[in-house]
Design an enzyme around this catalytic site. Structure first.
Site, PDB file in Angstrom:
ATOM      1  N   SER A  40      41.131  41.148  60.604  1.00 36.80           N
ATOM      2  CA  SER A  40      41.574  39.740  60.571  1.00 36.80           C
ATOM      3  C   SER A  40      42.387  39.361  61.803  1.00 36.80           C
ATOM      4  O   SER A  40      42.523  38.168  62.111  1.00 36.80           O
ATOM      5  CB  SER A  40      42.457  39.493  59.339  1.00 36.80           C
ATOM      6  OG  SER A  40      41.791  39.853  58.164  1.00 36.80           O
ATOM      7  N   CYS A 157      52.933  46.227  38.444  1.00 34.35           N
ATOM      8  CA  CYS A 157      52.751  45.008  37.640  1.00 34.35           C
ATOM      9  C   CYS A 157      52.602  45.300  36.146  1.00 34.35           C
ATOM     10  O   CYS A 157      52.941  44.466  35.318  1.00 34.35           O
ATOM     11  CB  CYS A 157      51.547  44.233  38.152  1.00 34.35           C
ATOM     12  SG  CYS A 157      50.089  45.263  38.421  1.00 34.35           S
ATOM     13  N   GLN A 183      44.830  44.810  31.169  1.00 31.97           N
ATOM     14  CA  GLN A 183      45.175  44.323  32.503  1.00 31.97           C
ATOM     15  C   GLN A 183      44.079  43.457  33.128  1.00 31.97           C
ATOM     16  O   GLN A 183      42.892  43.778  33.090  1.00 31.97           O
ATOM     17  CB  GLN A 183      45.505  45.519  33.408  1.00 31.97           C
ATOM     18  CG  GLN A 183      46.666  46.329  32.845  1.00 31.97           C
ATOM     19  CD  GLN A 183      47.280  47.328  33.798  1.00 31.97           C
ATOM     20  OE1 GLN A 183      47.977  48.222  33.355  1.00 31.97           O
ATOM     21  NE2 GLN A 183      47.051  47.196  35.085  1.00 31.97           N
ATOM     22  N   HIS A 250      48.861  40.399  32.536  1.00 34.75           N
ATOM     23  CA  HIS A 250      48.754  41.714  31.899  1.00 34.75           C
ATOM     24  C   HIS A 250      49.479  41.664  30.546  1.00 34.75           C
ATOM     25  O   HIS A 250      50.680  41.355  30.481  1.00 34.75           O
ATOM     26  CB  HIS A 250      49.432  42.794  32.755  1.00 34.75           C
ATOM     27  CG  HIS A 250      48.709  43.125  34.028  1.00 34.75           C
ATOM     28  ND1 HIS A 250      47.456  42.664  34.344  1.00 34.75           N
ATOM     29  CD2 HIS A 250      49.078  43.948  35.058  1.00 34.75           C
ATOM     30  CE1 HIS A 250      47.089  43.151  35.528  1.00 34.75           C
ATOM     31  NE2 HIS A 250      48.044  43.928  35.981  1.00 34.75           N
ATOM     32  N   THR A 336      50.224  38.809  39.224  1.00 29.82           N
ATOM     33  CA  THR A 336      50.361  38.553  40.670  1.00 29.82           C
ATOM     34  C   THR A 336      51.583  37.689  40.994  1.00 29.82           C
ATOM     35  O   THR A 336      51.946  37.563  42.149  1.00 29.82           O
ATOM     36  CB  THR A 336      49.104  37.911  41.301  1.00 29.82           C
ATOM     37  OG1 THR A 336      48.895  36.645  40.701  1.00 29.82           O
ATOM     38  CG2 THR A 336      47.883  38.792  41.160  1.00 29.82           C
TER      39      THR A 336
END
Ligand code: NAP
Length: 357
Positions: A40, A157, A183, A250, A336
């Protein structure tokens, strides 16, 4: 007020995009640099994320035109920023080395990556729970030979919901937890569209996740020793982690044994009245309340409840007695947001408030 200049390393990925959005118009932080892999690097950000931008809103115009840096070009990045949010997908060893290189250049690093979670003098923090662990930063700075630079990490997470629910019950002596996590696909950096195998399916294996779900809570529940965090040994956790066809959020089902007797009403009252420092300090990303208990039998649900408190709240429900364990319940957090970028930003806000950044 002058804002802290921020770089996002791994800015093109699923978590990096979330960092871009959550830092928009932030009262303390301003994203001035985005970095990713050499694939990138050199491209404008909008081009680097072309075809894989997953956020609901458009790329902020000030970020869209930024030239993406190579995250490995530490010298070029270091002179331009005061703080790095790390969301890179690299090998463990490479990530650990890269984050230390940033820190040795006197840049505080707040990381999502698991590479430093078990480094004894790196605090792994959920700001509402174990912010006292940030004391070890002084020992870490001594080891790294830095005045300003250090690394702080947020935990995996999968554990955010149930560790947060257990914390207000610690004086009741929780000693055994049986956890199953359900999840979302975004936890693997994917969407339901880019992962067709997840349609009409569950996958009963997520590499490395059960170990993290069993062990990371022990560090969160541990204490500060001589310049390091000593993990807790008063509790054992057994975890099974399953991938389910849900975009975000989750869910965890939890059974627990407690050493002291208590009623369901008392536990719910503890959750509802749990007050924590980030909320008292009024940090911009601190959810208020931190914990929400639902009385409805069919809550929490990912689709309905993952954006509780802008994705930073922890949703709990279905507390009842259990025929084998003492109690069981269900908990949910956004993976997230609370589980990645949002949790890291709240940690950085706390560090900023305490003068560590
Ligand atoms: P992702 O979507 O695959 O994004 C990975 C990022 O790392 C991209 O920006 C990528 O850049 C960059 N990258 C890959 N190889 C690189 C290299 N060799 N050098 C420099 N940059 C490189 O992953 P993600 O889901 O956002 O996860 C990022 C990290 O956060 C991982 O460590 C993950 O375990 C952790 N995490 C994820 C979640 C979640 O819910 N997704 C939650 C907590 C923690 P290019 O675009 O240029 O390839």
């Amino acid at each position: 007020m002058k804002k802290i200049r921020v770089a996002i390393a791994g800015a093109t990925g699923m978590v990096g995009q979330s960092f871009v959005m959550l830092n928009q118009d932030h009262r303390n932080f301003e994203v001035v640099l985005v970095a990713a892999s050499d694939r990138s690097a050199g491209k404008p950000y909008y081009e680097a994320v072309d075809g894989r931008w997953v956020m609901g809103e458009e790329i902020p115009p000030n970020i869209a035109e930024m030239r993406v840096y190579d995250a490995l070009d530490v010298d070029a990045i270091a002179g331009q920023v005061d703080l790095i949010f790390s969301a890179i997908s690299l090998g463990q060893k490479e990530t650990a080395e890269l984050e230390e290189r940033y820190a040795r250049c006197e840049i505080p690093v707040v990381s999502n990556n698991s590479a430093h979670r078990w480094t004894p003098d790196v605090p792994m923090v959920i700001p509402e729970l174990n912010h006292s662990h940030l004391q070890v930063i002084s020992a870490q700075r001594k080891r790294l030979g830095t005045k300003r630079g250090f690394i702080a990490v947020k935990p995996n997470c999968s554990i955010q919901s149930y560790v947060s629910a257990i914390y207000p019950l610690l004086d009741l002596g929780p000693y055994e937890l049986m956890v199953s996590t359900y999840q979302a696909v975004s936890g693997a950096g994917k969407t339901l569209k880019t992962w067709p195998e997840m349609q009409d399916n569950v996958i009963p294996y997520i590499a490395g996740e059960e170990e993290k779900s069993e062990k990371e809570p022990l560090k969160i529940l541990g204490h500060v020793g001589q310049g390091e965090i000593c993990p807790a040994s008063f509790i054992k956790i057994s975890a099974q982690c399953v991938r389910v066809p849900v975009s975000n959020g989750h869910l965890a089902t939890v059974s627990m044994n407690l050493r002291k007797p208590v009623t369901c009403e008392d536990i719910i009252e503890r959750w509802r009245s749990f007050k924590t420092l980030p909320q008292k300090l009024g940090l911009p990303s601190a959810p208020n309340p931190f914990l929400t208990y639902f009385d409805e039998d069919d809550r929490p649900q990912p689709r309905l409840d993952r954006y509780l408190q802008q994705g930073m709240g922890i949703a709990i429900g279905r507390l009842r007695e259990d025929p084998i364990f003492d109690f069981k319940f269900v908990a949910l957090s956004h993976n997230t947001v609370r589980g990645a970028a949002g949790g890291a930003i709240l940690l950085a806000e706390f560090l900023y408030d305490q003068g560590d950044i």
